[in-house]
Design a protein around this motif. Structure first.
Motif, PDB file in Angstrom:
ATOM      1  N   GLY A  10       0.758  -1.241   0.000  1.00 25.23           N
ATOM      2  CA  GLY A  10       0.000   0.000   0.000  1.00 25.23           C
ATOM      3  C   GLY A  10       0.788   1.290   0.000  1.00 25.23           C
ATOM      4  O   GLY A  10       0.249   2.343  -0.338  1.00 25.23           O
ATOM      5  N   ALA A  11       2.076   1.246   0.385  1.00 22.69           N
ATOM      6  CA  ALA A  11       2.858   2.482   0.441  1.00 22.69           C
ATOM      7  C   ALA A  11       3.206   2.974  -0.962  1.00 22.69           C
ATOM      8  O   ALA A  11       3.094   2.243  -1.956  1.00 22.69           O
ATOM      9  CB  ALA A  11       4.135   2.256   1.245  1.00 22.69           C
ATOM     10  N   LEU A  12       3.632   4.223  -1.029  1.00 22.67           N
ATOM     11  CA  LEU A  12       4.063   4.820  -2.295  1.00 22.67           C
ATOM     12  C   LEU A  12       5.556   4.526  -2.469  1.00 22.67           C
ATOM     13  O   LEU A  12       6.384   5.112  -1.781  1.00 22.67           O
ATOM     14  CB  LEU A  12       3.798   6.327  -2.279  1.00 22.67           C
ATOM     15  CG  LEU A  12       4.013   7.088  -3.588  1.00 22.67           C
ATOM     16  CD1 LEU A  12       2.910   6.767  -4.587  1.00 22.67           C
ATOM     17  CD2 LEU A  12       4.057   8.588  -3.327  1.00 22.67           C
ATOM     18  N   TRP A  13       5.867   3.627  -3.367  1.00 22.24           N
ATOM     19  CA  TRP A  13       7.248   3.165  -3.553  1.00 22.24           C
ATOM     20  C   TRP A  13       7.842   3.774  -4.815  1.00 22.24           C
ATOM     21  O   TRP A  13       7.408   3.457  -5.934  1.00 22.24           O
ATOM     22  CB  TRP A  13       7.288   1.643  -3.661  1.00 22.24           C
ATOM     23  CG  TRP A  13       7.008   0.921  -2.392  1.00 22.24           C
ATOM     24  CD1 TRP A  13       5.803   0.444  -1.963  1.00 22.24           C
ATOM     25  CD2 TRP A  13       7.953   0.580  -1.374  1.00 22.24           C
ATOM     26  NE1 TRP A  13       5.927  -0.165  -0.751  1.00 22.24           N
ATOM     27  CE2 TRP A  13       7.232  -0.103  -0.359  1.00 22.24           C
ATOM     28  CE3 TRP A  13       9.322   0.786  -1.225  1.00 22.24           C
ATOM     29  CZ2 TRP A  13       7.853  -0.585   0.794  1.00 22.24           C
ATOM     30  CZ3 TRP A  13       9.940   0.309  -0.075  1.00 22.24           C
ATOM     31  CH2 TRP A  13       9.213  -0.366   0.918  1.00 22.24           C
ATOM     32  N   PRO A  14       8.877   4.619  -4.697  1.00 24.53           N
ATOM     33  CA  PRO A  14       9.534   5.170  -5.891  1.00 24.53           C
ATOM     34  C   PRO A  14      10.133   4.086  -6.782  1.00 24.53           C
ATOM     35  O   PRO A  14      10.178   4.231  -8.011  1.00 24.53           O
ATOM     36  CB  PRO A  14      10.632   6.068  -5.314  1.00 24.53           C
ATOM     37  CG  PRO A  14      10.211   6.355  -3.913  1.00 24.53           C
ATOM     38  CD  PRO A  14       9.454   5.154  -3.455  1.00 24.53           C
ATOM     39  N   GLN A  41       5.840  14.295  -5.023  1.00 17.57           N
ATOM     40  CA  GLN A  41       6.851  13.643  -4.187  1.00 17.57           C
ATOM     41  C   GLN A  41       7.811  12.818  -5.043  1.00 17.57           C
ATOM     42  O   GLN A  41       9.039  12.903  -4.894  1.00 17.57           O
ATOM     43  CB  GLN A  41       6.159  12.759  -3.153  1.00 17.57           C
ATOM     44  CG  GLN A  41       7.099  11.882  -2.333  1.00 17.57           C
ATOM     45  CD  GLN A  41       7.991  12.673  -1.396  1.00 17.57           C
ATOM     46  OE1 GLN A  41       7.672  13.806  -1.039  1.00 17.57           O
ATOM     47  NE2 GLN A  41       9.094  12.076  -0.981  1.00 17.57           N
ATOM     48  N   LEU A  42       7.276  12.017  -5.941  1.00 21.66           N
ATOM     49  CA  LEU A  42       8.123  11.195  -6.800  1.00 21.66           C
ATOM     50  C   LEU A  42       8.928  12.046  -7.779  1.00 21.66           C
ATOM     51  O   LEU A  42      10.045  11.676  -8.162  1.00 21.66           O
ATOM     52  CB  LEU A  42       7.263  10.189  -7.567  1.00 21.66           C
ATOM     53  CG  LEU A  42       6.530   9.142  -6.726  1.00 21.66           C
ATOM     54  CD1 LEU A  42       5.759   8.194  -7.619  1.00 21.66           C
ATOM     55  CD2 LEU A  42       7.498   8.369  -5.841  1.00 21.66           C
ATOM     56  N   TRP A  43       8.381  13.169  -8.166  1.00 18.46           N
ATOM     57  CA  TRP A  43       9.040  14.046  -9.141  1.00 18.46           C
ATOM     58  C   TRP A  43      10.214  14.803  -8.519  1.00 18.46           C
ATOM     59  O   TRP A  43      11.297  14.885  -9.098  1.00 18.46           O
ATOM     60  CB  TRP A  43       8.014  15.009  -9.727  1.00 18.46           C
ATOM     61  CG  TRP A  43       8.571  16.042 -10.658  1.00 18.46           C
ATOM     62  CD1 TRP A  43       9.609  15.890 -11.538  1.00 18.46           C
ATOM     63  CD2 TRP A  43       8.130  17.396 -10.798  1.00 18.46           C
ATOM     64  NE1 TRP A  43       9.839  17.059 -12.231  1.00 18.46           N
ATOM     65  CE2 TRP A  43       8.941  18.009 -11.785  1.00 18.46           C
ATOM     66  CE3 TRP A  43       7.119  18.149 -10.194  1.00 18.46           C
ATOM     67  CZ2 TRP A  43       8.776  19.331 -12.168  1.00 18.46           C
ATOM     68  CZ3 TRP A  43       6.951  19.457 -10.589  1.00 18.46           C
ATOM     69  CH2 TRP A  43       7.774  20.039 -11.560  1.00 18.46           C
ATOM     70  N   LEU A  44      10.001  15.350  -7.320  1.00 23.18           N
ATOM     71  CA  LEU A  44      11.002  16.238  -6.721  1.00 23.18           C
ATOM     72  C   LEU A  44      11.967  15.543  -5.779  1.00 23.18           C
ATOM     73  O   LEU A  44      13.039  16.082  -5.495  1.00 23.18           O
ATOM     74  CB  LEU A  44      10.303  17.376  -5.966  1.00 23.18           C
ATOM     75  CG  LEU A  44       9.475  18.355  -6.804  1.00 23.18           C
ATOM     76  CD1 LEU A  44       8.879  19.436  -5.911  1.00 23.18           C
ATOM     77  CD2 LEU A  44      10.315  18.988  -7.907  1.00 23.18           C
ATOM     78  N   SER A  45      11.597  14.393  -5.269  1.00 19.07           N
ATOM     79  CA  SER A  45      12.435  13.736  -4.270  1.00 19.07           C
ATOM     80  C   SER A  45      13.224  12.590  -4.899  1.00 19.07           C
ATOM     81  O   SER A  45      12.711  11.857  -5.750  1.00 19.07           O
ATOM     82  CB  SER A  45      11.572  13.199  -3.126  1.00 19.07           C
ATOM     83  OG  SER A  45      12.356  12.461  -2.211  1.00 19.07           O
ATOM     84  N   ASP A  46      14.463  12.430  -4.436  1.00 21.49           N
ATOM     85  CA  ASP A  46      15.278  11.296  -4.862  1.00 21.49           C
ATOM     86  C   ASP A  46      15.427  10.262  -3.746  1.00 21.49           C
ATOM     87  O   ASP A  46      16.265   9.371  -3.821  1.00 21.49           O
ATOM     88  CB  ASP A  46      16.662  11.762  -5.322  1.00 21.49           C
ATOM     89  CG  ASP A  46      17.402  12.541  -4.240  1.00 21.49           C
ATOM     90  OD1 ASP A  46      16.845  12.719  -3.136  1.00 21.49           O
ATOM     91  OD2 ASP A  46      18.544  12.979  -4.505  1.00 21.49           O
ATOM     92  N   SER A  47      14.590  10.381  -2.705  1.00 23.88           N
ATOM     93  CA  SER A  47      14.643   9.449  -1.589  1.00 23.88           C
ATOM     94  C   SER A  47      14.080   8.090  -2.013  1.00 23.88           C
ATOM     95  O   SER A  47      13.036   8.015  -2.656  1.00 23.88           O
ATOM     96  CB  SER A  47      13.832   9.981  -0.408  1.00 23.88           C
ATOM     97  OG  SER A  47      13.740   9.002   0.612  1.00 23.88           O
ATOM     98  N   PRO A  48      14.765   7.005  -1.636  1.00 23.70           N
ATOM     99  CA  PRO A  48      14.256   5.676  -1.958  1.00 23.70           C
ATOM    100  C   PRO A  48      13.224   5.168  -0.945  1.00 23.70           C
ATOM    101  O   PRO A  48      12.665   4.083  -1.124  1.00 23.70           O
ATOM    102  CB  PRO A  48      15.521   4.813  -1.913  1.00 23.70           C
ATOM    103  CG  PRO A  48      16.361   5.474  -0.858  1.00 23.70           C
ATOM    104  CD  PRO A  48      16.084   6.955  -0.980  1.00 23.70           C
ATOM    105  N   LEU A  49      12.977   5.939   0.115  1.00 22.48           N
ATOM    106  CA  LEU A  49      12.076   5.495   1.176  1.00 22.48           C
ATOM    107  C   LEU A  49      10.627   5.528   0.713  1.00 22.48           C
ATOM    108  O   LEU A  49      10.217   6.418  -0.041  1.00 22.48           O
ATOM    109  CB  LEU A  49      12.240   6.371   2.412  1.00 22.48           C
ATOM    110  CG  LEU A  49      13.614   6.354   3.081  1.00 22.48           C
ATOM    111  CD1 LEU A  49      13.653   7.362   4.225  1.00 22.48           C
ATOM    112  CD2 LEU A  49      13.943   4.958   3.585  1.00 22.48           C
ATOM    113  N   PRO A  50       9.821   4.579   1.164  1.00 21.11           N
ATOM    114  CA  PRO A  50       8.394   4.606   0.833  1.00 21.11           C
ATOM    115  C   PRO A  50       7.701   5.773   1.529  1.00 21.11           C
ATOM    116  O   PRO A  50       8.133   6.232   2.586  1.00 21.11           O
ATOM    117  CB  PRO A  50       7.886   3.264   1.350  1.00 21.11           C
ATOM    118  CG  PRO A  50       8.819   2.914   2.461  1.00 21.11           C
ATOM    119  CD  PRO A  50      10.166   3.432   2.033  1.00 21.11           C
TER     120      PRO A  50
END
Length: 204
Positions: free
Chosen positions: A44-48, A117-126
């Motif tokens: 269910g989380a948003l996973w990059p 969030q997916l566009w601006l962030s490079d974090s691999p965290l969900p």
């Protein structure tokens, strides 16, 4: 002869948002069980990574995660803060927007928050939490209040205090809370502002 007393409608939380609050609480209680917590995060989380080389857990997860991540939270404190904010904002915004319009706003803001969030962030965290959608409600309320104020020929000065508090709160949260998804907050707020500017409010 005395003047009749003018009454104003009492704000109430639309049933759909009470349902969202109850669903978030139920999900969080389930996720107190470690096995359910792992399952919920994976599904269910948003996973990059799902837009990179990682296979989804099920077909269509790249789409459904934009809706499901808002029902997951990183603990009881995170849940409590978000649900309190959701209750307060949904209650006050109900004076200007219909329940159906608020639901549409909430969904659009949540999807926009995840996309930004997916566009601006490079974090691999969900990413989890309803914060992006809640910032959408706040953005819409600010926009609608500004439109009503300007429509009456008033000044926007009374709104500057709440707006500055809103911005300051987001900055403080970003500095104080590790791994907070400020990009999602930004995306939700911008989506809410845009929809609030387009929506024709009930001036109650």
């Amino acid at each position: 002869m005395t003047e009749p007393i003018q009454t104003f409608p009492r704000p109430s939380v639309p049933r759909a948002f009470m349902g969202v609050i109850l669903a978030c609480v139920a999900v969080q209680l389930l996720m107190l069980v470690p096995a359910w917590d792992e399952w919920g995060m994976l599904h269910g989380a948003l996973w990059p990574q799902l837009f990179q080389n990682v296979r989804p857990m099920f077909p269509g997860q790249q789409v459904t995660m934009f809706l499901t991540y808002g029902f997951l939270h990183g603990g009881l404190l995170h849940l409590g803060m978000n649900m309190l904010a959701l209750y307060v904002l949904a209650r006050s915004l109900s004076l200007a927007m219909s329940g159906a319009a608020m639901v549409a706003l909430y969904v659009v803001a949540q999807v926009a928050a995840g996309a930004v969030q997916l566009w601006l962030s490079d974090s691999p965290l969900p990413v989890v939490g309803a914060s992006g959608a809640i910032f959408g409600l706040a953005g819409a309320e600010i926009a609608i209040a500004a439109r009503i104020q300007l429509g009456k020929g008033g000044s926007l000065r009374p709104l500057m205090g709440p707006v500055l508090q809103f911005v300051l709160l987001n900055v403080l949260l970003t500095l104080a809370v590790p791994n907070i998804a400020w990009q999602a907050h930004l995306g939700g707020a911008v989506a809410g502002l845009a929809m609030g500017l387009l929506y024709r409010p009930h001036q109650r």
